[in-house]
Design an enzyme around this catalytic site. Structure first.
Site, PDB file in Angstrom:
ATOM      1  N   LYS A 171      -5.060  -2.455  -7.863  1.00  0.00           N
ATOM      2  CA  LYS A 171      -4.605  -0.986  -8.369  1.00  0.00           C
ATOM      3  C   LYS A 171      -5.263  -0.703  -9.758  1.00  0.00           C
ATOM      4  O   LYS A 171      -4.548  -0.430 -10.655  1.00  0.00           O
ATOM      5  CB  LYS A 171      -2.882  -1.116  -8.817  1.00  0.00           C
ATOM      6  CG  LYS A 171      -2.193  -1.710  -7.474  1.00  0.00           C
ATOM      7  CD  LYS A 171      -2.608  -1.084  -6.141  1.00  0.00           C
ATOM      8  CE  LYS A 171      -2.096   0.401  -6.165  1.00  0.00           C
ATOM      9  NZ  LYS A 171      -2.726   1.308  -4.914  1.00  0.00           N
ATOM     10  N   GLY A 189      -7.923   1.597  -9.280  1.00  0.00           N
ATOM     11  CA  GLY A 189      -8.737   2.847  -8.896  1.00  0.00           C
ATOM     12  C   GLY A 189      -9.676   2.264  -7.736  1.00  0.00           C
ATOM     13  O   GLY A 189     -10.911   2.873  -7.540  1.00  0.00           O
ATOM     14  N   THR A 190      -9.289   1.198  -7.080  1.00  0.00           N
ATOM     15  CA  THR A 190     -10.151   0.611  -6.049  1.00  0.00           C
ATOM     16  C   THR A 190     -10.170   1.697  -4.907  1.00  0.00           C
ATOM     17  O   THR A 190     -11.408   1.964  -4.397  1.00  0.00           O
ATOM     18  CB  THR A 190      -9.369  -0.774  -5.525  1.00  0.00           C
ATOM     19  OG1 THR A 190      -9.394  -1.470  -6.325  1.00  0.00           O
ATOM     20  CG2 THR A 190     -10.140  -1.318  -4.334  1.00  0.00           C
ATOM     21  N   HIS A 210     -11.391  -8.481  -4.429  1.00  0.00           N
ATOM     22  CA  HIS A 210     -10.521  -8.654  -5.491  1.00  0.00           C
ATOM     23  C   HIS A 210     -10.770 -10.015  -6.280  1.00  0.00           C
ATOM     24  O   HIS A 210      -9.897 -10.423  -7.200  1.00  0.00           O
ATOM     25  CB  HIS A 210      -8.929  -8.532  -5.286  1.00  0.00           C
ATOM     26  CG  HIS A 210      -8.518  -7.178  -4.831  1.00  0.00           C
ATOM     27  ND1 HIS A 210      -8.792  -5.972  -5.709  1.00  0.00           N
ATOM     28  CD2 HIS A 210      -7.531  -6.792  -3.935  1.00  0.00           C
ATOM     29  CE1 HIS A 210      -8.324  -4.934  -5.177  1.00  0.00           C
ATOM     30  NE2 HIS A 210      -7.409  -5.110  -4.351  1.00  0.00           N
ATOM     31  N   GLY A 259      -2.222   8.743  -9.422  1.00  0.00           N
ATOM     32  CA  GLY A 259      -3.816   8.509 -10.027  1.00  0.00           C
ATOM     33  C   GLY A 259      -3.984   9.093 -11.240  1.00  0.00           C
ATOM     34  O   GLY A 259      -4.934   9.804 -11.618  1.00  0.00           O
TER      35      GLY A 259
END
Length: 339
Positions: free
Chosen positions: A87, A89-90, A151, A306
């Site tokens: 979480k 901006g992947t 990750h 976002g």
């Protein structure tokens, strides 16, 4: 729209298109490392069993996959690995990187672009999950250049990647407070727990893929010692200047925009195609789901707000102060700050 420069490398291809044609010789999680997992320190957080592996707290079901990845993954020249805490901006980075690298085969303003018909996570594979599920053959089936994501902490990556000048790593992070809030909204649909539960676990360093400060420092330090191989990006800075960061990304991966590309508006077209509002409004991201092997997430769940600074709507001033103090202390002396 003018044609894209013929100097541009064509690739990568959408992962979903390749994976659908691969018949894996294994379709279940690897079991050969179970004895290693059982000996690791354990903790229960957020209804999940975590194991401490090489300093990182990892969801128990993922550890065998990590070990398998370290022992089995063979990098290729031209590989690009996107890395991030969850979480941060992947999804956006996957879209931007894919559109940038694949612009020769798929002009970003084209009506048939893969990102218009599939979720960014279906274009760029999550290598952790593939090895966890014993589906690494799908990764091997991808033609070069490959674009992948993880990750994993840098300390968990195989040396064949971290010490390989032919592999590029692009890491993205954001304000840890926003990361926690976004992670809570994302996970609470599949694991019911309060924000306080997640917050306290993160403060102790025992949230999934924690401690967050070690995750950040691993890639930050590598970006300073090996700037040609590790690019460190901040989500908030990308929001302010997305076109500039797409140019930086293209240069870093060795596919800079030519004068023809710039005149054709290619960088701006990539940003427009991958904008939050554009992606969120697509049918491909309003329906369907993503199989994370351990959890299943709706495509829609990847697009909440976002924005930067949403932590103020979920975190008390006292919580923010506590977390800022912890992060500042853990990062002290590194040159990395979030002030």
């Amino acid at each position: 729209m003018a044609a894209l420069s013929t100097q541009c490398v064509v690739g990568p291809v959408p992962f979903k298109d390749v994976a659908a044609a691969v018949d894996d010789d294994r379709s279940s999680p690897p079991e050969e490392h179970g004895d290693i997992v059982s000996d690791l320190p354990s903790s229960t957080a957020l209804g999940m069993v975590l194991r401490q592996y090489r300093g990182s707290w990892v969801i128990q079901e993922r550890v065998t996959g990590f070990i398998s990845l370290q022992r089995r993954f063979t990098p290729r020249p031209g590989d690009v690995l996107l890395a991030s805490p969850a979480k941060c901006g992947t999804t956006w980075l996957k879209a931007l990187a894919f559109a940038t690298m694949a612009r020769g085969a798929h002009p970003p303003a084209g009506a048939q672009h893969p990102l218009l018909r599939m979720n960014p996570h279906e274009c760029v594979p999550f290598m952790d999950e593939l090895f966890t599920a014993g589906q690494d053959a799908r990764l091997e089936a991808l033609p070069s250049p490959r674009l992948m994501h993880t990750h994993m902490h840098r300390s968990l990556l195989p040396a064949s990647v971290t010490h390989n000048p032919d592999c590029k790593i692009v890491f993205i992070c954001r304000d840890p407070k926003d990361m926690l809030v976004s992670l809570w909204h994302f996970l609470k649909g599949v694991r019911p727990f309060t924000f306080a539960d997640l917050f306290n676990s993160a403060c102790e360093g025992k949230s999934p893929n924690g401690p967050i400060w070690d995750h950040l420092l691993g890639y930050w330090s590598a970006s300073k010692t090996s700037p040609d191989n590790v690019l460190f990006l901040r989500y908030e800075e990308m929001l302010i200047d997305p076109v500039g960061h797409v140019r930086k990304l293209a240069r870093f991966i060795g596919q800079p925009f030519s004068h023809t590309d710039e005149a054709a508006g290619i960088p701006a077209d990539i940003v427009k195609l991958c904008s939050f509002d554009k992606l969120k409004g697509l049918s491909a991201n309003k329906a369907g789901s993503y199989d994370g092997k351990i959890f299943n997430f709706s495509h829609e769940s990847f697009f909440r707000k976002g924005v930067a600074g949403d932590w103020v709507n979920n975190m008390t001033p006292e919580m923010a102060q506590r977390f800022d103090t912890i992060i500042e202390d853990k990062l002290r002396g590194s040159g990395l700050t979030f002030k």
